[in-house]
Design a protein around this motif. Structure first.
Motif, PDB file in Angstrom:
ATOM      1  N   VAL A   1      52.882  37.091  33.840  1.00 54.96           N
ATOM      2  CA  VAL A   1      52.011  37.883  32.974  1.00 54.96           C
ATOM      3  C   VAL A   1      52.486  39.326  32.918  1.00 54.96           C
ATOM      4  O   VAL A   1      52.611  39.922  31.844  1.00 54.96           O
ATOM      5  N   MET A   2      52.780  39.894  34.085  1.00 59.04           N
ATOM      6  CA  MET A   2      53.210  41.292  34.134  1.00 59.04           C
ATOM      7  C   MET A   2      54.580  41.484  33.491  1.00 59.04           C
ATOM      8  O   MET A   2      54.844  42.514  32.872  1.00 59.04           O
ATOM      9  N   GLU A   3      55.463  40.493  33.614  1.00 64.39           N
ATOM     10  CA  GLU A   3      56.761  40.591  32.950  1.00 64.39           C
ATOM     11  C   GLU A   3      56.593  40.627  31.439  1.00 64.39           C
ATOM     12  O   GLU A   3      57.277  41.380  30.743  1.00 64.39           O
ATOM     13  N   SER A   4      55.677  39.805  30.933  1.00 65.18           N
ATOM     14  CA  SER A   4      55.426  39.777  29.488  1.00 65.18           C
ATOM     15  C   SER A   4      54.808  41.082  29.002  1.00 65.18           C
ATOM     16  O   SER A   4      55.162  41.595  27.938  1.00 65.18           O
TER      17      SER A   4
ATOM     18  N   LYS B   1      54.977  55.579  33.495  1.00 70.35           N
ATOM     19  CA  LYS B   1      53.882  55.288  34.419  1.00 70.35           C
ATOM     20  C   LYS B   1      52.897  54.302  33.805  1.00 70.35           C
ATOM     21  O   LYS B   1      52.563  54.395  32.628  1.00 70.35           O
ATOM     22  N   LEU B   2      52.442  53.365  34.647  1.00 73.22           N
ATOM     23  CA  LEU B   2      51.472  52.350  34.233  1.00 73.22           C
ATOM     24  C   LEU B   2      50.242  52.468  35.130  1.00 73.22           C
ATOM     25  O   LEU B   2      50.333  52.294  36.343  1.00 73.22           O
ATOM     26  N   PHE B   3      49.094  52.769  34.531  1.00 74.51           N
ATOM     27  CA  PHE B   3      47.860  52.966  35.286  1.00 74.51           C
ATOM     28  C   PHE B   3      46.988  51.718  35.191  1.00 74.51           C
ATOM     29  O   PHE B   3      46.818  51.142  34.113  1.00 74.51           O
TER      30      PHE B   3
ATOM     31  N   LYS C   1      54.350  44.150  46.359  1.00 74.87           N
ATOM     32  CA  LYS C   1      55.389  43.360  45.697  1.00 74.87           C
ATOM     33  C   LYS C   1      55.485  43.712  44.222  1.00 74.87           C
ATOM     34  O   LYS C   1      56.583  43.928  43.678  1.00 74.87           O
ATOM     35  N   LEU C   2      54.339  43.789  43.545  1.00 74.46           N
ATOM     36  CA  LEU C   2      54.326  44.133  42.124  1.00 74.46           C
ATOM     37  C   LEU C   2      54.833  45.551  41.916  1.00 74.46           C
ATOM     38  O   LEU C   2      55.561  45.825  40.962  1.00 74.46           O
ATOM     39  N   PHE C   3      54.450  46.472  42.808  1.00 77.42           N
ATOM     40  CA  PHE C   3      54.900  47.864  42.698  1.00 77.42           C
ATOM     41  C   PHE C   3      56.425  47.949  42.746  1.00 77.42           C
ATOM     42  O   PHE C   3      57.059  48.657  41.947  1.00 77.42           O
ATOM     43  N   LYS C   4      57.038  47.212  43.671  1.00 76.10           N
ATOM     44  CA  LYS C   4      58.493  47.247  43.817  1.00 76.10           C
ATOM     45  C   LYS C   4      59.183  46.613  42.605  1.00 76.10           C
ATOM     46  O   LYS C   4      60.208  47.109  42.132  1.00 76.10           O
ATOM     47  N   GLU C   5      58.636  45.506  42.120  1.00 76.08           N
ATOM     48  CA  GLU C   5      59.236  44.830  40.968  1.00 76.08           C
ATOM     49  C   GLU C   5      59.216  45.727  39.733  1.00 76.08           C
ATOM     50  O   GLU C   5      60.201  45.794  38.990  1.00 76.08           O
ATOM     51  N   LEU C   6      58.095  46.407  39.510  1.00 74.73           N
ATOM     52  CA  LEU C   6      58.005  47.292  38.346  1.00 74.73           C
ATOM     53  C   LEU C   6      58.864  48.536  38.529  1.00 74.73           C
ATOM     54  O   LEU C   6      59.460  49.032  37.565  1.00 74.73           O
ATOM     55  N   LEU C   7      58.944  49.018  39.755  1.00 76.79           N
ATOM     56  CA  LEU C   7      59.751  50.215  40.013  1.00 76.79           C
ATOM     57  C   LEU C   7      61.223  49.940  39.735  1.00 76.79           C
ATOM     58  O   LEU C   7      61.953  50.822  39.260  1.00 76.79           O
ATOM     59  N   ASP C   8      61.681  48.718  40.004  1.00 72.59           N
ATOM     60  CA  ASP C   8      63.070  48.337  39.705  1.00 72.59           C
ATOM     61  C   ASP C   8      63.345  48.350  38.207  1.00 72.59           C
ATOM     62  O   ASP C   8      64.499  48.479  37.784  1.00 72.59           O
ATOM     63  N   LYS C   9      62.286  48.204  37.404  1.00 67.68           N
ATOM     64  CA  LYS C   9      62.418  48.222  35.946  1.00 67.68           C
ATOM     65  C   LYS C   9      62.183  49.614  35.368  1.00 67.68           C
ATOM     66  O   LYS C   9      62.174  49.779  34.152  1.00 67.68           O
ATOM     67  N   GLY C  10      61.966  50.586  36.237  1.00 62.97           N
ATOM     68  CA  GLY C  10      61.739  51.945  35.767  1.00 62.97           C
ATOM     69  C   GLY C  10      60.296  52.246  35.430  1.00 62.97           C
ATOM     70  O   GLY C  10      59.999  53.184  34.682  1.00 62.97           O
ATOM     71  N   ILE C  11      59.364  51.446  35.988  1.00 61.87           N
ATOM     72  CA  ILE C  11      57.936  51.633  35.730  1.00 61.87           C
ATOM     73  C   ILE C  11      57.230  51.921  37.045  1.00 61.87           C
ATOM     74  O   ILE C  11      57.355  51.163  38.008  1.00 61.87           O
ATOM     75  N   GLU C  12      56.468  53.005  37.090  1.00 61.51           N
ATOM     76  CA  GLU C  12      55.724  53.363  38.296  1.00 61.51           C
ATOM     77  C   GLU C  12      54.277  52.905  38.137  1.00 61.51           C
ATOM     78  O   GLU C  12      53.546  53.401  37.275  1.00 61.51           O
TER      79      GLU C  12
END
Length: 250
Positions: free
Chosen positions: A183-186, A194-196, A205-216
């Motif tokens: 869901v989050m990938e989509s 930044k994503l609030f 885990k989700l924080f690290k995955e998004l951070l690798d994509k350039g999203i905080e």
């Protein structure tokens, strides 16, 4: 209202024609006549989708009242082969996937500004006490729990920018977790910055995955957090503005 119906039908009918061409080229045939999204009815797929979309522009609070008192009584010239309300309810699932594709193709043209907000809301199919009587979405809808209690149906995820413009959406059964990876990938495939979100999205885990994509990912801290962290002043201010997505949903 006549102009709205004509305008909506024009866009949807053009989309359905392209969808039919695409399905004939790329999908395996489901019957001897080839691939077809057309429902077994005198109403075309374009007409079913138009009726569903116009409901949200009509001002009616319930779909049944809208269909019986507006479509059936006042729209003969637009839908001369309209069916009964109960038959139309049976046909609505045929339009679910085309409507989602239509929304994706024409509705998500807003730019990401680097400041985005994500949230979800429950879409009830029926009252939780009547789950076993439901037939329309049997086997598709699920029972899930939110901050407002138990629900039976689906969950709609939305991502918007700081201007309130929709950047992405996703529809899942009600029992899907907010931190679901697919869901989050989509939702975040076209985002940056930044994503609030609320506390339900807090996950290392989700924080690290998004951070690798350039999203905080920025959320409020849970009360039982083992390692409470400090948010920057600007992030705290923007986190207070997260409620703007509630106005978009409702």
């Amino acid at each position: 209202m006549d102009e709205i119906i004509i305008s909506v039908f024009y866009d949807i009918d053009n989309f359905c024609k392209e969808l039919k061409k695409f399905s004939e080229r790329n999908l395996l045939p489901c019957n001897e006549n080839g691939v077809s999204f057309e429902p077994p009815s005198s109403l075309s797929l374009s007409e079913i989708m138009t009726i569903c979309v116009v409901f949200h522009l009509s001002g009616y609070r319930t779909f049944k009242w809208y269909y019986v008192n507006f479509i059936k009584k006042n729209c003969h010239k637009f839908f001369p082969k309209r069916v009964s309300y109960h038959r139309f309810v049976d046909l609505m699932p045929y339009a679910a996937i085309p409507l989602a594709l239509f929304a994706q193709s024409v509705g998500l043209q807003s730019p990401c500004t680097g400041i985005s907000f994500v949230d979800s809301t429950m879409l009830d199919v029926c009252d939780s006490h009547r789950i076993w009587q439901n037939k329309v979405f049997k086997g598709v809808a699920q029972r899930g729990r939110s901050s407002t209690g138990w629900h039976y149906g689906f969950k709609l995820y939305l991502v918007i920018n700081d201007c309130g413009e929709i950047l992405g959406f996703c529809l899942t059964p009600a029992n899907v977790d907010d931190r679901n990876q697919k869901v989050m990938e989509s939702l975040t495939k076209n985002l940056f910055g930044k994503l609030f979100a609320d506390k339900g999205y807090a996950s290392k885990k989700l924080f690290k995955e998004l951070l690798d994509k350039g999203i905080e990912l920025i959320t409020k801290q849970k009360k039982n957090a083992k390692t409470p962290g400090m948010l920057r002043f600007t992030d705290r201010l923007l986190l207070r503005k997260r409620a703007v997505i509630e106005s978009v949903i409702f």
